[in-house]
Design a protein around this motif. Structure first.
Motif, PDB file in Angstrom:
ATOM      1  N   GLU A1233      34.070  41.403  36.485  1.00  0.00           N
ATOM      2  CA  GLU A1233      33.899  40.108  37.158  1.00  0.00           C
ATOM      3  C   GLU A1233      35.134  39.680  37.951  1.00  0.00           C
ATOM      4  O   GLU A1233      35.028  39.063  38.997  1.00  0.00           O
ATOM      5  N   ASP A1234      36.334  39.994  37.388  1.00  0.00           N
ATOM      6  CA  ASP A1234      37.525  39.357  37.939  1.00  0.00           C
ATOM      7  C   ASP A1234      38.165  40.133  39.084  1.00  0.00           C
ATOM      8  O   ASP A1234      39.163  39.701  39.646  1.00  0.00           O
ATOM      9  N   HIS A1235      37.602  41.280  39.404  1.00  0.00           N
ATOM     10  CA  HIS A1235      38.219  42.081  40.472  1.00  0.00           C
ATOM     11  C   HIS A1235      38.017  41.400  41.818  1.00  0.00           C
ATOM     12  O   HIS A1235      36.987  40.771  42.065  1.00  0.00           O
ATOM     13  N   GLU A1236      39.034  41.525  42.705  1.00  0.00           N
ATOM     14  CA  GLU A1236      38.917  40.771  43.966  1.00  0.00           C
ATOM     15  C   GLU A1236      37.697  41.215  44.770  1.00  0.00           C
ATOM     16  O   GLU A1236      37.055  40.410  45.454  1.00  0.00           O
ATOM     17  N   LYS A1237      37.338  42.512  44.678  1.00  0.00           N
ATOM     18  CA  LYS A1237      36.159  43.011  45.412  1.00  0.00           C
ATOM     19  C   LYS A1237      34.905  42.254  44.961  1.00  0.00           C
ATOM     20  O   LYS A1237      34.083  41.853  45.772  1.00  0.00           O
ATOM     21  N   THR A1238      34.790  42.109  43.623  1.00  0.00           N
ATOM     22  CA  THR A1238      33.604  41.442  43.082  1.00  0.00           C
ATOM     23  C   THR A1238      33.582  39.997  43.567  1.00  0.00           C
ATOM     24  O   THR A1238      32.541  39.471  43.980  1.00  0.00           O
TER      25      THR A1238
END
Length: 1361
Positions: A1233-1238
């Motif tokens: 959830e926390d990845h910048e892509k997501t």
């Protein structure tokens, strides 16, 4: 004299007035001078600013900090002429001081020319012979203050020559030689735009089509660049390029180049039948007579005299040497023709204007000939020079070097003896070696063709044709047949056919090790018209004596009589370590023990020149036991499981050098693990701490210098990834920290050595005895234990190939670490891992059984295609041997019909009956080998051929093909007939007519005899390397990976200088260098420089590797990206369409690389608002990515996002949302959830939803209120160029990350730390053993053939996408 000649031929490019001024263009970096780069030289040729490739000096401080990877750089200038001493200091001063001189030539305005002190006077000659306004002069000298300058002196040695000096061009009187050179030069100028030499594969010409797609508006000539080209451009590609199209036309492969419709200046220019002049005319100064028909149909006869050219009164039947009117004597033939023919004057001027506008890379000669497998129908025009060349044995330099034919052996060996103590010396030496090799290869190829065509008299004419041997132009030629039952025990003719190729590999290897005092023969292997010819340079004195008495080392009868010689043992001992060859004892027929350090077949002969030659190196590497069943020997379980050992056609199967190296490296890792584990256990049991940290045991030193984890570590991933490497380094340190005095640690080392089969018990040292399992070789009793160990080692190596290398290859293919696109790139990838082509069937079996079978679909197709065409090539070889010259085109077209045409019963056309002479029964003695009056080839049928192909595939590759005809094969394996045609043509040297072939017609055969234009030789030769340049290239790559872009760029520029110095302007490795430079400039934001470098890379790839080579396709894609970034949109599109067409022709649509290409095309089309077209390409890319990377891969997520953006631009929000959701799900599951892509993706989803809602509101408003509706303006976003470019960078693996200065520092420090660990070990290996495991430089720079460029050179501020 030999050495002197070489110095002239090899280094100075002496064709001072030679026939090809163009090839001289790039020699402005010189003759004997030091190859240090010089700024002053950049401007040598004012009209062609792109010509000089020597850009920029590498600053001194950089050289100092570079650490030990590069050899010591001396600035001392080592001249070839003795007695010219210069101090280092002087050179540094000289380097940057180029100066300009004024040139005064008759009849034109004075002009100034930039020169450099290290140039020779003759280089100014070359420039003048190429300039548009002075190109018609060849016979002149340069005068300074009334004194004539010597051709071969350097400018700095000319007294009084300085900034602003005036050089006067003075016309010299002609001699016969000078007059010939002049006519040849004029003919070259007339033909300078004519591509026929490239189609015919002569004089190292080859094709290039880039300019057709760029319309010349790149780089420097792009001054007329439009602003943002948003004026409408036609983006619709031709039908056959669109995704899903089934047709694969051939004609677009060679688009019509407008410049090729040559401007006709003259109808005929030829030597007159009145040559040579009779005595009385000679005494009037007549040198020769020419016959000319002008474009206006006027026939004139011209006299070339010592004073120049004038018209005479001769006609075709009447000799009258008196001058005719107009009585005009001109020193230049061009000026005379300008006088008598207005058309000539107009067209010649236009032609020269065009000639100098072409990019120099389109016309410089390549180092080795590249042949084209297709050519258009060409008219055959009269050409005096070509006719003269055909009937005189003019070879390369013959008329430029005193003494006529070249003594090849002397030249090849003398260049090896040149000094190599410092950089300038090494460059001079490598350059001479490279030059002589490429000349020798050209001469040998020409000779081999002459031998097979029956144009050379044999030296043993009374023997039968297969046994004949030939000498031509100081080269010895023999045919690949088993004469005198030499190979009876090894497989007869089949063994005799592979032996030369194995021998050539041996020569390559020994040349690469480069031991002083050990000499090999110049060797070239030529396959032509079904025959294999070996061309070798001749050892002085070998022809006068018997072979028995000249061999003083080795054996001439495969191990019955064996002799040895201390000097040879000493020389070969020096090669034994890098080549992993074990020094061993064998028994001869008198049961005496003889010591050898090579296989028994390797013969040592001391020539009359006192040099120690080794020849017959066909068993340099150990035998491959998988293909050599030995009674009573059991292979390891991995081998027997795979159905080995198998009987092969011959017993000369060897392991490849790459395999030996990989195996030893694998053993070294094992050794370190074993030793370290045991030591750690001991440490644990020991209570007392070890004493001081000494490197006591010889292990630590020895093992590291033996450590072959050289530059290949990256590519050779068998569990030795970087982390593996780091582990080994730690282990090595653990072992080293233990002082060697402790008997227990010695015991540990001894055990580890024994476990990995090391020949020494105190250090790791694995070597092979190449004579093990050699029929007829016996070993003394005392060595039985060693022999047993060696047998085991060979079995282990055979098992290693099956259990590590082949699975490793398949894994790399599954992970798309390598991306072969055609047969040649697949073979390359296999060979880099040491897997011989005979394992192709095994590789395919493994692919079939792989869990990721679908992701390997492209590999399977390429492999099957390769299997089929190789099997067909084997059959074609014997098929052709039965064909006489007059039936050649009929026979080849018949074979191609049987192989590729759906027409069920093609009939061969035999030569017409009325031409067959009555007297054909009398046997001629001197007929070419095998030319019996044989028409057996004519009865072949498609069914029979395909049956033989399947049988061949089973026998040779152990693979069962399930097809009885070409259509079944195409259906069953998804192949393309056009691809099969390309593969078989490249492998056998066939050249076919460029036209659309109807392969699938059942009513007429696809090929007629008119469609087969030519058959070329397929040539194997040694590729000498530029070692210093390669080290610079590597250190540059390393710097770039550490994120030091600027330094990396400077190093790579330096490498480029050095490469140019050794190879001249054109070479595969220079191509890799230019590609990397372009990428660096692009990342650093210098788009113009990126464009110019990449343009050169594309041109060079087309010229050196072929117009449709996979590497060329990659280069086109890069160029398109840089064009787009420079806002040349229509050019970018046409380049991408070209790349897509080539990929369809070479492989087809279903290839992982096609996804990248289609994403590129789709993005560019999106940028120019062609949404529907864009979607076709992007959706195809999505489908291909999903197939090859799996539906859950990040590549697929990105693909969904790209498609969603186009739907958004079309305001079809429902589809956009659907795709973006797919992408979001992948990001969420893969990255969390926390990845910048997501997060980005979820933001974009919100934005899409809002737009969709807004649109819906508007629609509802319209429905409710009809025409009176109050509609708020809708915001539809046309994509900005910047956003498109950003996406393009992402998919091409270039990602700019905004980092703060502090982040950058941290990142650099971290990368540098990691790198030091690796570099330290690498450099140590290099320093101690520079040549040990040098992969061919192409190997490292060869992301070329097999890598998506993103994979290899990811620069660090731009991390990998």
């Amino acid at each position: 004299m030999g050495a002197r000649v070489v110095a002239e031929a090899g280094m100075r490019d002496t064709d001072s007035a030679g026939p090809e001024p163009e090839s001289q263009l790039l020699c402005c970096n010189g003759g004997q001078e030091t190859p240090e780069p010089r700024r002053g030289q950049l401007l040598t040729i004012p009209e062609l600013p792109t010509v000089m490739l020597l850009n920029g000096d590498c600053p001194e401080r950089l050289k100092k900090e570079e650490g030990p990877t590069e050899p010591p750089r001396e600035n001392g200038l080592d001249e070839a002429e003795p007695g010219e001493e210069t101090t280092g200091q002087e050179v540094i001063v000289i380097q940057d001081t180029g100066f300009s001189v004024k040139i005064l030539a008759p009849g034109i305005e004075p002009f100034s020319l930039q020169v450099s002190p290290q140039e020779m006077v003759q280089e100014i000659h070359q420039v003048l012979m190429d300039r548009e306004d002075t190109c018609h002069r060849t016979c002149f000298s340069l005068h300074l203050d009334g004194n004539m300058l010597d051709h071969f002196s350097e400018l700095r040695s000319v007294e009084g020559l300085q900034e602003g000096s005036v050089l006067r061009v003075v016309e010299e009187p002609y001699t016969v030689r000078e007059a010939r050179i002049h006519v040849r030069h004029v003919r070259d100028l007339l033909k300078s735009l004519d591509p026929s030499d490239a189609f015919n594969g002569v004089d190292c010409n080859s094709l290039s089509f880039l300019s057709v797609f760029t319309d010349g508006d790149l780089g420097d000539s792009g001054k007329r660049k439009k602003g943002l080209e948003m004026d409408p451009i036609d983006c619709t590609p031709p039908e056959y390029i669109l995704p899903g199209s089934r047709e694969r036309p051939l004609c677009p492969l060679q688009p019509q180049n407008r410049d090729w419709k040559p401007l006709q200046c003259l109808k005929v220019l030829t030597m007159s039948g009145w040559n040579p002049p009779p005595g009385n005319r000679k005494m009037h100064g007549d040198l020769m007579y020419l016959f000319v028909i002008t474009a206006e149909d006027r026939q004139v006869s011209i006299t070339a005299s010592t004073r120049g050219f004038y018209l005479n009164q001769s006609t075709a039947y009447h000799f009258n040497p008196k001058p005719a009117s107009p009585r005009f004597l001109s020193h230049s033939l061009v000026e005379l023709l300008n006088q008598i023919s207005p058309t000539f004057k107009k067209n010649f001027a236009a032609l020269q204007k065009k000639r100098v506008q072409r990019h120099p890379f389109e016309r410089i000669a390549t180092p080795f000939q590249v042949y084209s497998w297709t050519a258009p129908q060409a008219e055959h025009a009269m050409d005096c020079v070509r006719a003269e060349d055909a009937y005189t044995s003019r070879l390369g330099y013959e008329e430029h070097i005193p003494g006529q034919t070249r003594d090849w052996n002397e030249e090849l060996q003398t260049t090896r003896e040149l000094p190599r103590k410092n950089l300038p010396e090494r460059l001079l030496r490598e350059r001479a070696i490279f030059k002589v090799h490429s000349d020798f290869t050209a001469a040998a190829t020409r000779g081999a063709m002459a031998v097979i065509d029956g144009n050379v008299m044999a030296i043993n004419p009374s023997e039968e044709t297969k046994m004949q041997m030939f000498i031509w132009n100081n080269i010895f030629f023999s045919l690949g047949f088993d004469v005198r039952d030499h190979y009876k025990d090894f497989g007869g003719d089949v063994a005799a056919y592979v032996a030369p190729a194995n021998d050539l590999n041996g020569v390559r290897t020994y040349n690469a090790v480069d031991v002083e005092g050990l000499y090999t023969l110049g060797t070239v292997v030529v396959d032509y018209r079904g025959y294999r010819v070996t061309a070798q340079s001749i050892i002085p004195g070998i022809l006068e004596r018997d072979q028995e008495q000249s061999v003083i080392y080795g054996s001439i009868d495969f191990g019955k009589t064996v002799v040895s010689h201390p000097r040879y043992l000493e020389l070969l001992e020096r090669t034994s370590r890098p080549l992993k060859i074990l020094r061993h004892w064998v028994l001869n027929d008198r049961d005496e023990e003889v010591e050898l350090c090579s296989s028994v077949e390797c013969k040592g002969i001391i020539g009359n020149d006192g040099r120690h030659y080794i020849l017959d190196l066909l068993r340099t590497f150990p035998p491959d036991l998988n293909f050599l069943p030995v009674p009573g020997e059991q292979l390891p379980e991995e081998c027997t499981r795979a159905g080995f050992p198998r009987n092969h056609r011959h017993k000369l199967c060897c392991l490849r050098q790459e395999l030996v190296d990989a195996f030893v490296e694998h053993r070294y890792l094992l050794f370190m693990k074993l030793a370290a584990l045991q030591l750690m256990q001991q440490k644990a049991s020991k209570v007392e701490t070890p004493t001081s940290l000494e490197n006591g045991s010889p292990l630590s030193l020895e093992s590291k210098s033996e450590d072959p984890l050289g530059p290949e570590a990256g590519s050779e991933e068998e569990g030795s990834s970087a982390s593996g490497l780091a582990k080994v380094k730690e282990l090595a340190e653990t072992i080293a920290s233990d002082d060697g005095t402790d008997p227990r640690s010695r015991e540990v080392i001894r055990n580890a050595c024994k476990a990995v089969g090391s020949i020494s018990s105190t250090a790791f040292d694995v070597r092979f005895n190449p004579d093990i399992f050699s029929p007829g070789v016996r070993f003394p009793e005392s060595c039985q234990e060693e022999v047993r160990d060696q047998k085991q080692l060979l079995k282990d190596a055979a098992a290693f190939l099956l259990s590590c290398q082949i699975p490793g290859l398949v894994k790399d293919c599954t992970d798309h670490v390598v991306l072969p696109m055609d047969g040649a790139t697949l073979s390359e990838v296999m060979r880099q891992r040491g897997i011989n082509m005979r394992y192709l069937g095994k590789v395919l079996d493994l692919v079939l059984r792989s869990p990721a079978r679908d992701q390997l679909d492209h590999i399977y197709k390429i492999g099957i295609g390769e299997l089929i065409t190789r099997s067909a090539k084997h059959i074609f070889k014997t098929y052709l041997q039965g064909v006489e010259l007059s039936g050649l085109s009929a026979a080849i077209s018949h074979f191609l019909n049987c192989f590729l045409s759906s027409y069920p019963n093609p009939v061969a056309h035999l030569p017409a009956d009325e031409l067959i002479s009555k007297k054909r029964n009398r046997r001629r003695r001197n007929r070419p080998p095998g030319a019996a009056d044989n028409t057996a080839w004519a009865v072949m049928t498609p069914q029979e051929l395909w049956k033989n192909i399947c049988q061949e595939a089973k026998n040779y590759f152990d693979f069962s093909l399930e097809c009885e005809s070409v259509d079944q094969a195409v259906e069953m394996y998804g192949l393309q007939k056009i691809t099969l045609l390309r593969e078989i043509s490249l492998k056998t040297g066939i050249q076919v007519l460029l036209k659309e072939y109807s392969f699938d017609s059942r009513h007429k055969p696809a090929f007629t005899e008119e469609d087969v234009l030519n058959i070329f030789p397929v040539v194997k030769h040694v590729n000498p390397k530029a070692s210093d340049a390669f080290h610079f290239f590597q250190s540059g790559q390393a710097k770039v990976q550490q994120g030091f872009l600027k330094e990396g760029c400077e190093l790579i520029n330096e490498a480029l200088n050095l490469f140019n110095n050794v190879y001249g302007a054109m070479h595969v490795e220079i191509c890799a260098c230019l590609r990397l430079l372009a990428r660096l400039h692009y990342i650093m934001g210098d788009y113009a420089e990126a464009l110019s470098n990449q343009q050169k890379a594309v041109l060079m790839s087309e010229r050196v590797m072929g117009i449709e080579h996979p590497n060329t396709i990659q280069e086109y894609m890069h160029l398109a990206l840089y064009c787009f970034a420079s806002s040349q949109l229509s050019t970018a599109l046409s380049l991408l369409y070209r790349a897509r067409y080539l990929m369809l022709l070479v492989f087809g649509e279903d290839h992982p690389e096609m996804a990248l290409l289609d994403n590129n095309i789709g993005l560019v089309l999106h940028g120019v608002m062609e949404y529907d077209l864009s979607l076709r390409f992007l959706e195809n890319a999505l489908a291909v990515s999903t197939k090859y990377h799996g539906p859950k891969s990040l590549k697929v997520a990105l693909s969904h996002h790209l498609v969603a953006r186009v739907y958004e631009s079309k305001a079809e929000f429902r589809s956009a949302l659907q795709h973006e959701k797919e992408g979001y799900t992948i990001y969420k599951t893969q990255l969390g959830e926390d990845h910048e892509k997501t997060k980005e993706s979820s933001e974009y989803l919100k934005c899409l939803t809002q737009q969709a809602v807004a649109l819906q509101r508007t629609m509802n408003e319209i429905y409710r209120n009809g025409p009176s509706a109050n509609i708020p303006p809708l915001k539809f976003t046309a994509p900005s160029m910047a956003s498109v470019l950003e996406q393009l960078n992402v998919i091409n693996g270039i990602l700019f990350i905004p980092l703060s200065q502090k982040d950058l520092e941290n990142l650099k420090a971290e990368v540098a730390r990691r790198h030091q660990l690796q570099e330290a070990s690498k450099n140590r290996d290099k320093a101690e053993e520079p040549m040990a495991t040098e992969p061919d430089p192409a190997g490292a720079s060869e992301d070329a053939a097999s890598q998506p460029q993103g994979a290899k050179d990811p620069p660090s501020p731009s991390l990998q996408g």
